[in-house]
Design an enzyme around this catalytic site. Structure first.
Site, PDB file in Angstrom:
ATOM      1  N   GLU A 156     130.094 -48.866 -43.766  1.00 24.03           N
ATOM      2  CA  GLU A 156     131.020 -48.302 -44.826  1.00 24.03           C
ATOM      3  C   GLU A 156     131.489 -49.612 -45.871  1.00 24.03           C
ATOM      4  O   GLU A 156     132.062 -50.428 -45.302  1.00 24.03           O
ATOM      5  CB  GLU A 156     132.172 -47.611 -44.219  1.00 24.03           C
ATOM      6  CG  GLU A 156     131.636 -46.327 -43.338  1.00 24.03           C
ATOM      7  CD  GLU A 156     132.553 -45.541 -42.642  1.00 24.03           C
ATOM      8  OE1 GLU A 156     132.395 -44.183 -42.680  1.00 24.03           O
ATOM      9  OE2 GLU A 156     133.652 -46.038 -42.344  1.00 24.03           O
ATOM     10  N   CYS A 206     136.041 -53.501 -50.847  1.00 26.38           N
ATOM     11  CA  CYS A 206     136.403 -53.844 -49.407  1.00 26.38           C
ATOM     12  C   CYS A 206     134.833 -53.700 -48.703  1.00 26.38           C
ATOM     13  O   CYS A 206     134.408 -52.855 -48.551  1.00 26.38           O
ATOM     14  CB  CYS A 206     137.156 -52.985 -48.500  1.00 26.38           C
ATOM     15  SG  CYS A 206     137.429 -53.548 -46.908  1.00 26.38           S
ATOM     16  N   CYS A 241     131.815 -54.032 -34.676  1.00 31.01           N
ATOM     17  CA  CYS A 241     132.765 -55.311 -34.435  1.00 31.01           C
ATOM     18  C   CYS A 241     132.337 -55.575 -32.923  1.00 31.01           C
ATOM     19  O   CYS A 241     132.726 -54.788 -32.278  1.00 31.01           O
ATOM     20  CB  CYS A 241     133.941 -54.923 -34.972  1.00 31.01           C
ATOM     21  SG  CYS A 241     135.010 -56.492 -35.062  1.00 31.01           S
ATOM     22  N   CYS A 260     139.855 -54.909 -31.519  1.00 26.55           N
ATOM     23  CA  CYS A 260     141.184 -55.002 -31.540  1.00 26.55           C
ATOM     24  C   CYS A 260     141.688 -53.547 -31.472  1.00 26.55           C
ATOM     25  O   CYS A 260     141.028 -52.564 -31.988  1.00 26.55           O
ATOM     26  CB  CYS A 260     141.717 -55.193 -33.180  1.00 26.55           C
ATOM     27  SG  CYS A 260     141.088 -56.958 -33.474  1.00 26.55           S
ATOM     28  N   CYS A 292     142.286 -50.945 -34.212  1.00 24.45           N
ATOM     29  CA  CYS A 292     141.453 -50.620 -35.414  1.00 24.45           C
ATOM     30  C   CYS A 292     140.311 -49.887 -35.123  1.00 24.45           C
ATOM     31  O   CYS A 292     139.709 -49.898 -33.934  1.00 24.45           O
ATOM     32  CB  CYS A 292     140.861 -52.081 -35.598  1.00 24.45           C
ATOM     33  SG  CYS A 292     139.674 -52.038 -36.984  1.00 24.45           S
ATOM     34  N   CYS A 305     142.977 -49.094 -44.173  1.00 28.68           N
ATOM     35  CA  CYS A 305     142.733 -50.356 -43.474  1.00 28.68           C
ATOM     36  C   CYS A 305     142.778 -49.884 -42.003  1.00 28.68           C
ATOM     37  O   CYS A 305     143.486 -49.286 -41.601  1.00 28.68           O
ATOM     38  CB  CYS A 305     143.977 -51.205 -43.729  1.00 28.68           C
ATOM     39  SG  CYS A 305     143.935 -52.749 -42.776  1.00 28.68           S
TER      40      CYS A 305
END
Length: 397
Positions: free
Chosen positions: A116, A129, A136, A140, A143, A371
């Site tokens: 994305e 962005c 990933c 985290c 997230c 975010c």
């Protein structure tokens, strides 16, 4: 800070030749790489530098993908290029537009994977962005992207291709022959490496892509218009300044190792002290090139007055600003957003200590583009490979 060996991950790589037709994709090659591949495929060495410059300008200044449209090359050479090479960028699968104008793109890359990309328009600028990995590895806990397992690193072509894709959608390419200086004001004036993935775990490809973006005869973005966000891959921080030279942002989010270990697990490998030591040694650090500390505001987790005061003490001596990010909730999230009053009180303590402490306005929440919310649609909907294999009787049971 002394140089150290690159930090790498065991991820799948993509061969130089594309499966479809065996053509070589020129997008993402450095200038030296482009020159080399032209020579390897028949371009006379004496002409290779000039041809590299010409092709580079067509691809990255004017956004031209058809070799036959590169009119300062001979027809015979254009046909030769078309036979051996291609100018391919990620395929746009979908585009969602938020009520606030934010655009979220789902793009498909080699192997059928999807990432994305988010475009955030402002009154006087626009920020893209960009993602650096499929999924990933950092997990985290606040997230959404971190709940998607790492599949592989993106190539340099897939990273810069996201920029080219967005410029296509925004119709931002100058007409052939028009210089960057004479083009209309930029819609994409800034790039942030804050999408899916940890950029410093894909350093070489991120470096090459951003050097393409900064090249003065192409997209031509200033290094100060590019910000790389890392969760704290300490050995690569100095290399970022030396080999990319862009601005740096740190996903900080906590003021004690106990809390940061939970929120940002990479802290168990390189703790707060090690990270801050590396930042204090960051080359060219100055008040004009401050490090941005990103700090997501989580109710009753990291948002107390004591946290704010500890943060001020921790970053003492580092030219910095602190971006306070109201937590963007996602389905199944274990956290809640701090209240507006709590965020304001936290911000005031930092501001009164002499640091800029803007509170980021959430953008694109209605399309899950804010975010920490990115996670490709297919990965959200798709069953895991283990589930599929189990149902097909291929899991060895």
């Amino acid at each position: 800070m002394t140089a150290s060996a690159p930090v790498t991950q065991d991820v799948m790589t993509i061969p130089r030749k594309l499966p479809e037709g065996g053509k070589i994709n020129l997008v993402g090659l450095t200038r030296d790489g482009l020159r080399a591949v032209l020579i390897e495929n028949g371009t006379a060495e004496k002409q290779a530098k000039m041809r590299t410059n010409q092709i580079w300008q067509w691809m990255y200044q004017w956004g031209v993908r058809d070799f036959h449209a590169m009119t300062n090359l001979s027809k015979a050479y254009r046909a030769e290029l078309d036979e051996k090479f291609c100018v391919d960028i990620p395929e746009t699968i979908s585009r969602q537009v938020s009520e606030d104008g934010t655009r979220k793109y789902l793009v498909r890359i080699a192997g059928g994977h999807e990432v994305e990309v988010v475009y955030i328009p402002e009154t006087d600028r626009g920020t893209l962005c960009v993602s650096s990995q499929v999924g990933c590895t950092l997990t985290c806990s606040f997230c959404h992207t971190g709940t998607q397992k790492l599949v592989r690193n993106l190539t340099a072509g897939e990273i810069i291709g996201q920029v080219m894709m967005a410029r296509d959608d925004l119709d931002e390419w100058p007409q052939p022959g028009v210089s960057t200086a004479d083009a209309p004001p930029r819609l994409i004036s800034n790039i942030v490496l804050m999408g899916m993935g940890e950029p410093l775990y894909n350093f070489d490809n991120v470096r090459d892509a951003m050097n393409i973006a900064m090249d003065g005869e192409g997209i031509s973005l200033s290094r100060r218009r590019i910000t790389l966000s890392t969760s704290g891959v300490v050995p690569e921080i100095a290399r970022t300044a030396e080999e990319i030279g862009c601005m740096l942002a740190i996903s900080f989010h906590a003021t004690t190792d106990d809390v940061r270990d939970k929120l940002v697990p990479i802290n168990k490998k390189w703790n707060i002290k090690e990270l801050l030591d590396a930042l204090r040694a960051y080359p060219s650090l100055s008040n004009s090139e401050r490090i941005t500390f990103e700090y997501v505001m989580l109710k009753d987790v990291n948002d107390s007055d004591a946290d704010a005061r500890r943060l001020v003490k921790l970053i003492a001596g580092i030219p910095a600003k602190i971006n306070l990010i109201p937590f963007n909730e996602w389905p199944g999230s274990p956290y809640e957003r701090s209240s507006g009053n709590r965020i304001k009180a936290f911000s005031d303590i930092i501001y009164n200590a002499g640091y800029a402490s803007p509170i980021r306005k959430p953008r694109g929440e209605d399309i899950m583009a804010a975010c920490g919310q990115l996670k490709s649609a297919t990965e959200r909907a798709r069953k895991s490979r283990k589930q599929i294999d189990a149902e097909a009787g291929l899991d060895g049971s």
